[in-house]
Design an enzyme around this catalytic site. Structure first.
Site, short mmCIF file in Angstrom:
data_model
loop_
_atom_site.label_atom_id
_atom_site.label_comp_id
_atom_site.label_asym_id
_atom_site.label_seq_id
_atom_site.Cartn_x
_atom_site.Cartn_y
_atom_site.Cartn_z
N LEU A 153 -2.79 13.02 22.98
CA LEU A 153 -1.80 12.91 21.91
C LEU A 153 -0.45 13.44 22.36
O LEU A 153 0.58 12.80 22.13
CB LEU A 153 -2.29 13.65 20.67
CG LEU A 153 -3.50 13.01 19.96
CD1 LEU A 153 -3.93 13.88 18.78
CD2 LEU A 153 -3.17 11.61 19.49
N TYR A 154 -0.43 14.59 22.97
CA TYR A 154 0.83 15.15 23.44
C TYR A 154 1.45 14.25 24.51
O TYR A 154 2.64 13.92 24.45
CB TYR A 154 0.60 16.55 24.00
CG TYR A 154 1.85 17.22 24.51
CD1 TYR A 154 2.76 17.80 23.62
CD2 TYR A 154 2.14 17.28 25.87
CE1 TYR A 154 3.91 18.41 24.07
CE2 TYR A 154 3.30 17.89 26.34
CZ TYR A 154 4.18 18.46 25.44
OH TYR A 154 5.33 19.06 25.89
N VAL A 155 0.64 13.86 25.49
CA VAL A 155 1.13 13.00 26.56
C VAL A 155 1.68 11.69 26.00
O VAL A 155 2.76 11.23 26.37
CB VAL A 155 0.00 12.73 27.58
CG1 VAL A 155 0.37 11.61 28.54
CG2 VAL A 155 -0.32 14.01 28.35
#
Length: 256
Positions: A153-155
């Protein structure tokens, strides 16, 4: 030349705070956005002590009306908007793909992606109507340029910021609006402390970094100031990695 007007979201901690203070030391008019009134008021006092002028506007970048108000207040108070640093972000929850939920997706993408889009929307609205355009810097991450296991999700959200930056640069070019991004690597902020969790992990990270250490927020702030300045007048649509050589070939995944 009059002092520039600089707007910073996510300004109350870490890289945003360091950037606000750096601009204040140069005598800028700094508008800081964040979700906590008490911390915002305290930061404005510190900006004034450092030699700048400050204004805090309480704003959550996930909400269109609040971002509109943030930008409008900046222009009403100081007369224009020269530089915007869209720094608000979250690391979200570290989890494998099988652990992704609607809630974790929304928590990460609403801040990192929607928040960037809404900020750009209203900053463009202000800058398109003024002489000289302006400069906008978005915050991505070194992991907006590569993958990282367990952090989809962050990536994904930070890759999105890179793509949004390129598109915004193309839309803004004819209006004199430059749009770039910074992609910090490991940087000693509150988010870094949460994500690593322990001194042992942080030591392991340092051990694989070519420069042997994580960055400090002032180093990222200096790059933001450069991209926001006339010294970078022909740079737009680019993402500047500030990673201490990490992507030059050092291991990305320390054994911890």
């Amino acid at each position: 030349m009059s002092a520039p007007v600089v707007l910073i979201t996510g300004a109350l901690t870490g890289i945003g705070r360091a950037t606000a203070l750096a601009y204040a030391r140069d005598g800028a008019n700094v508008v800081v956005g964040g979700r906590h009134q008490d911390k915002g008021d305290a930061l404005v006092e510190e900006l004034r002590r450092e030699g700048g002028q400050g204004l805090f506007v309480k704003a959550d970048v996930r909400h269109d009306a609040e971002v509109r108000n943030l930008v409008d207040r900046a222009v009403e108070h100081f007369g224009r908007l020269d530089v915007a640093f869209n720094n608000a972000g979250t690391e979200g929850k570290l989890a494998p793909l099988t652990g992704v939920t609607d809630e974790t997706y929304e928590n990460t993408f609403d801040t990192n992606v929607k928040g960037t889009l809404l900020s750009l929307k209203h900053e463009f609205r202000a800058m398109q109507t003024q002489d000289g355009g302006g400069s906008i810097i978005n915050v991505s991450s070194v992991y907006g340029l590569v993958g990282y296991p367990g952090f989809a999700l962050y990536v994904g959200s930070k890759h999105a910021v890179v793509g949004i930056t390129k598109t915004a640069a193309l839309e803004g070019a004819r209006h004199g609006i430059r749009v770039n991004a910074v992609a910090p690597g490991y940087t000693r902020t509150e988010m870094y402390e949460r994500a690593t969790g322990s001194d042992a992990v942080r030591d392991a990270v340092d051990s694989v970094l070519p420069m042997g250490r994580a960055a400090v927020p002032d180093e990222i702030a200096a790059a933001v100031q450069y991209l926001g300045s006339d010294k970078a007048s022909y740079i737009t649509g680019r993402t500047l990695a500030l990673d201490g050589g990490l992507l030059a070939g050092a291991p990305l995944f320390p054994n911890t």
